[in-house]
Scaffold this active site. Structure first.
Site, PDB file in Angstrom:
ATOM      1  N   LYS A  89       8.537   5.847  -9.520  1.00 60.17           N
ATOM      2  CA  LYS A  89       7.309   5.301 -10.114  1.00 60.17           C
ATOM      3  C   LYS A  89       6.323   6.443 -10.313  1.00 60.17           C
ATOM      4  CE  LYS A  89       4.770   0.987  -9.381  1.00 60.17           C
ATOM      5  NZ  LYS A  89       4.355   0.046  -8.332  1.00 60.17           N
TER       6      LYS A  89
HETATM    7  O1  G3P Z   1       2.295  -3.983  -9.014  1.00 57.33           O
HETATM    8  C1  G3P Z   1       1.053  -3.360  -8.858  1.00 57.33           C
HETATM    9  C2  G3P Z   1       0.330  -4.059  -7.794  1.00 57.33           C
HETATM   10  O2  G3P Z   1       0.797  -3.702  -6.533  1.00 57.33           O
HETATM   11  C3  G3P Z   1      -1.127  -3.994  -7.861  1.00 57.33           C
HETATM   12  O3  G3P Z   1      -1.540  -5.261  -7.518  1.00 57.33           O
HETATM   13  O4  G3P Z   1      -3.067  -6.946  -6.731  1.00 57.33           O
HETATM   14  O5  G3P Z   1      -3.349  -4.544  -6.030  1.00 57.33           O
HETATM   15  O6  G3P Z   1      -3.871  -5.248  -8.349  1.00 57.33           O
HETATM   16  P1  G3P Z   1      -3.033  -5.508  -7.133  1.00 57.33           P
END
Ligand code: G3P
Length: 220
Positions: A89
């Site tokens: 990633k």
């Molecule tokens: O897949 C990306 C994710 O981990 C981010 O999610 O909820 O932290 O915006 P969030």
């Protein structure tokens, strides 16, 4: 649409895998930190544990910490060598795109992360990223319609013929999952809570209760 779980928590990964509907795992440095995984050796070991837990043919995204091209390449090659499931990633930056182009040339699969615009998604596809990760929830957080980005990328990729898979990320609810499917995402990655949330409907609970009550009436 493929289902990935967005976590570094082994218990959650196991629970999702047991449903038989899991296709892969995405992690990021914040999710690793949330599990208290620290130190290079422990981080690498944890990625191997995740790969072994989910088994064959499940992609596991492991994110580089380096921000310069050379560092990303060194780190990405080390991550890719850990296990055949690993997808490296890489953040959407100038050095990140250079690194993704390099990984494409040497046959290492990549997930271009922190994508917030169609232009960024075009660059990721041009560089040969295996997955592009538009962050739906974080766009919603700033009153931008995150799901529109998935639709826009889908339209462009289909028109141009890019084969990079659209991985709807920062997905936080069952509704987000349904909307991502309707918007044409190839993959959705979400926490276990959002995945399990898809199970719920009050009429299912009421219906099951009635079936069992009727069965009991006759059978005692
Ligand atoms: O897949 C990306 C994710 O981990 C981010 O999610 O909820 O932290 O915006 P969030």
């Amino acid at each position: 649409m493929l289902f990935f779980i967005d976590t570094a928590n082994l218990g959650d990964i196991r629970e999702a895998a047991e449903l038989g509907i899991l296709d892969g795992v995405t992690t990021n440095p914040s999710l690793m930190a949330k599990e208290g995984i620290k130190g290079d050796a422990n981080v690498l070991r944890h990625y191997i544990d995740i790969c072994e837990l989910v088994g064959e043919a499940q992609d596991v995204s492991a994110e580089v910490i380096s921000t310069d091209f050379k560092g990303m390449v060194e780190e990405g090659e080390k991550l890719a060598a850990l296990h055949e499931n690993i997808v490296v990633k890489v953040p959407m930056t100038k050095d990140g795109i250079k690194a993704i182009s390099h990984f494409t040339r040497v046959g290492i699969r990549t997930n271009c992360t922190l994508v917030f615009s169609a232009g960024q998604a075009i660059l990721a596809a041009k560089a040969g990223a295996t997955y592009v990760s538009p962050f739906v929830g974080r766009l919603d957080d700033i009153s931008w319609e995150g799901m529109n980005l998935i639709k826009e990328i889908r339209e462009i990729y289909d028109m141009v013929g890019y084969t990079t898979l659209i991985l709807a990320a920062s997905i936080r609810s069952p509704l987000h999952i349904v909307q991502a499917a309707k918007a044409g995402a190839d993959v959705v990655t979400c926490p276990l809570s959002a995945m399990l949330g898809l199970l719920n409907h009050p009429l299912t609970d009421i219906g099951l209760e009635k079936f069992l009550a009727d069965h009991r009436k006759v059978n005692g």
